[in-house]
Design an enzyme around this catalytic site. Structure first.
Site, PDB file in Angstrom:
ATOM      1  N   CYS A  99       0.834  -1.199   0.000  1.00 39.92           N
ATOM      2  CA  CYS A  99       0.000   0.000   0.000  1.00 39.92           C
ATOM      3  C   CYS A  99       0.875   1.258   0.000  1.00 39.92           C
ATOM      4  O   CYS A  99       1.465   1.582  -1.025  1.00 39.92           O
ATOM      5  CB  CYS A  99      -1.026  -0.036   1.139  1.00 39.92           C
ATOM      6  SG  CYS A  99      -2.421   1.079   0.810  1.00 39.92           S
ATOM      7  N   HIS A 188      -4.135  -4.907   0.035  1.00 42.10           N
ATOM      8  CA  HIS A 188      -3.717  -5.395   1.357  1.00 42.10           C
ATOM      9  C   HIS A 188      -3.774  -6.918   1.415  1.00 42.10           C
ATOM     10  O   HIS A 188      -4.787  -7.487   1.797  1.00 42.10           O
ATOM     11  CB  HIS A 188      -4.637  -4.823   2.445  1.00 42.10           C
ATOM     12  CG  HIS A 188      -4.364  -3.392   2.763  1.00 42.10           C
ATOM     13  ND1 HIS A 188      -3.481  -3.000   3.734  1.00 42.10           N
ATOM     14  CD2 HIS A 188      -4.843  -2.253   2.216  1.00 42.10           C
ATOM     15  CE1 HIS A 188      -3.436  -1.673   3.784  1.00 42.10           C
ATOM     16  NE2 HIS A 188      -4.250  -1.199   2.868  1.00 42.10           N
ATOM     17  N   GLU A 190      -2.561  -8.713   3.591  1.00 38.94           N
ATOM     18  CA  GLU A 190      -2.667  -9.132   4.994  1.00 38.94           C
ATOM     19  C   GLU A 190      -4.084  -9.025   5.542  1.00 38.94           C
ATOM     20  O   GLU A 190      -4.351  -9.457   6.660  1.00 38.94           O
ATOM     21  CB  GLU A 190      -1.703  -8.310   5.864  1.00 38.94           C
ATOM     22  CG  GLU A 190      -2.119  -6.879   6.141  1.00 38.94           C
ATOM     23  CD  GLU A 190      -1.994  -5.916   4.972  1.00 38.94           C
ATOM     24  OE1 GLU A 190      -2.367  -4.749   5.147  1.00 38.94           O
ATOM     25  OE2 GLU A 190      -1.549  -6.323   3.872  1.00 38.94           O
TER      26      GLU A 190
END
Length: 209
Positions: A99, A188, A190
């Protein structure tokens, strides 16, 4: 006691496999912990440092095997030491930017990061990618979470970078360096809603300098 030999032992070169430190620059983002958790679960020994609390010299002392630049609010100019880290370590150790970290890579090599015209906060998009580098073995497209309003402007793509991943309407969601082991992802991986996130981090950790 035993008499010590007068000859000091030759200094051993630092054993990289003994420490195998992954340094993660934390850009003050709540997602940083998720990234840390994934990397740790995959066996990485992660040292996390806030972007204004560590220097390039400190990082060099840690002798990292790789570096992760975390998500964060704002734009690359708000990323503290991140640009200096790219300058110091580009081409020396593998680097992954997530990001804001991805935007730092885009800007560091000379691209423009601009307002995309879309604000994505927690929405998922289909990611269309080239299956190389951090995307190896991941189906294309796959769904991933996006939290961003800034993107790399395609017209300013630095000549050193290749676009590896896009949304169906052409917004850049991933880049890699043509020569160095430097990878950026705008989405993202994660996020628990993103598919194949752990595989992407696992791919990165397997990339050797």
């Amino acid at each position: 006691g035993a008499k010590k030999s007068g000859h000091p032992r030759p200094q051993q070169a630092p054993n990289r496999t003994a420490t195998m430190t992954t340094v993660m620059i934390d850009n003050y983002d709540s997602f940083t912990y998720n990234v840390y958790q994934y990397l740790s679960e995959l066996g990485a020994k992660v040292v996390v440092a806030r972007n204004d609390k560590i220097t390039v010299g400190d990082i060099k002392k840690l002798n990292p095997v790789n570096i992760v630049i975390s998500p964060g609010p704002g734009s690359p100019k708000d990323s503290g030491v991140c640009m200096e880290v790219l300058k110091a370590f580009a081409g020396k150790v593998p680097i992954l930017g997530v990001c804001l970290g991805h935007q730092c890579i885009y800007e560091f090599f000379g691209g423009d990061v601009v307002v995309s015209g879309e604000i994505w906060h927690g929405k998922t998009s289909d990611m269309h990618h080239d299956g190389k580098g951090v995307f190896a073995g991941i189906p294309s497209p796959f769904k991933a979470t996006r939290y961003h309003s800034l993107v790399g402007k395609p017209a300013t793509l630095p000549k050193e970078l290749i676009v590896t991943c896009k949304t169906k309407n052409g917004l850049i969601q991933g880049v890699r360096h043509k020569e160095y082991k430097i990878y950026g992802v705008q989405f993202h991986p994660e996020s628990c809603i993103s598919e194949h996130g752990k595989k992407l981090f696992s791919n990165f950790l397997k990339i050797k300098a």
